[in-house]
Scaffold this active site. Structure first.
Site, short mmCIF file in Angstrom:
data_model
loop_
_atom_site.label_atom_id
_atom_site.label_comp_id
_atom_site.label_asym_id
_atom_site.label_seq_id
_atom_site.Cartn_x
_atom_site.Cartn_y
_atom_site.Cartn_z
N ASP A 72 32.48 33.98 41.44
CA ASP A 72 33.72 34.50 42.04
C ASP A 72 33.85 36.01 41.85
OD1 ASP A 72 34.43 32.02 42.93
OD2 ASP A 72 35.89 31.61 41.35
N ASP A 147 44.18 39.40 41.86
CA ASP A 147 45.36 39.84 41.11
C ASP A 147 45.30 41.32 40.76
OD1 ASP A 147 43.52 39.92 38.88
OD2 ASP A 147 43.90 37.80 38.55
N ALA A 190 45.92 34.36 36.12
CA ALA A 190 47.31 33.92 36.11
C ALA A 190 47.45 32.50 35.57
CB ALA A 190 47.90 34.03 37.52
#
Length: 293
Positions: A72, A147, A190
């Site tokens: 990722d 984020d 998160a």
């Protein structure tokens, strides 16, 4: 095999098996008659292969599909680099969790054949951008797919800041920082900080406090088009940082304002037709697979 004629290939060579997968991918693309465009740094690791090359930030202008080999993190870096080009992105998983990389490196032909025949579905994921102002002048900016995180940097001190949403004062907070995450990033940092899992199709953001001094501070889900403004209080003794997907870091100073907004446009993700977000969560997060009728 009429879909996608020129394919950009991107990889971060942090694991030896990544290069092996890149070689197999190039062989596959040649076999089905597709032109490959290698990211420039990656091409230096494959001196015997004669294909077109391009710098990462220009790759989107030279192909109609980008394929990322890695985890990722590799996908996030590629997404930020090509986000201003209207091309879809597909990930081949060579990482650990792989929420964004669908294709198994052990079954390239089996999983890629249907996609190049047009058997796939596409979804759009929005990104967010941060602009830091110091005495009303720009001092830094960045873009993120997952984020944007305000954190103390190398210091172990808490930081104090004021939070505004759509110019309305929300709170003054003392904490280790604040995570502003998209639905794509809700399963990343998160989630570790206690935030909710959000469906990728939601037009929302989640604000997750990091170890707040006041225990009543909890995550807040807001509209994705909301304007977020964070004011770093003058009383702070340290210079906090703003990180973009954990990869790009911008230093802020006491008194700085951090403006966070939804970025125009979106990243186009390609998935196999069998893709199921809940199945991904079951596999990656270890949810139980059995159910009773």
């Amino acid at each position: 095999m009429g879909h996608f004629k020129r394919v950009g290939v991107i990889a971060r060579l942090d694991k030896p098996q990544v290069l092996d997968t890149v070689k197999k991918l190039l062989e596959y693309l040649q076999h089905i008659g597709k032109e490959a465009v290698l990211e420039e740094d990656l091409s230096s690791m494959l001196p015997g292969i004669k294909v077109d090359t391009a710098p990462l930030r220009q790759l989107g202008n030279q192909c109609d599909l980008a394929m990322v080999v890695g985890g990722d993190g590799s996908f996030l870096g590629a997404a930020r680099a090509i986000c201003n080009y209207d091309i879809p992105v597909l990930g081949i998983n060579r990482g650990t969790l792989g929420f964004l990389t669908d294709i198994s490196p052990h079954a390239l032909a089996e999983e890629l054949d249907p996609i190049f025949k047009g058997e796939f579905f596409e979804e759009k994921r929005f990104m967010i951008e941060a602009k830091i102002k110091r005495q009303n002048r720009p001092s830094g900016d960045g873009v993120a797919l997952n984020d944007l995180v305000l954190h103390p940097g190398k210091s172990a001190r808490m930081i104090r800041f004021d939070l505004f949403i759509d110019d309305q004062f929300v709170m003054n907070q003392k904490s280790d920082g604040l995570i502003v995450a998209t639905p794509t990033g809700s399963t990343a940092y998160a989630l570790s900080a206690g935030g909710p899992i959000m469906l990728p199709k939601l037009d929302a953001l989640v604000l997750v406090p990091m170890h707040p001094h006041t225990l009543s501070n909890r995550p807040i889900v807001i509209d994705s088009n909301a304007r977020i403004r964070i004011v770093v209080c003058e009383s702070n003794l340290t210079y906090p940082s703003v990180s973009c997907d954990g990869q790009l870091h911008i230093t802020a100073a006491p008194g700085d304002e951090i403006h966070i907004n939804r970025k125009a446009g979106a990243i186009r993700l390609i998935h196999p037709k069998s893709h199921d977000f809940y199945d991904v969560c079951r596999n990656k997060l270890g949810w139980q697979t059995g159910y009773s009728s």
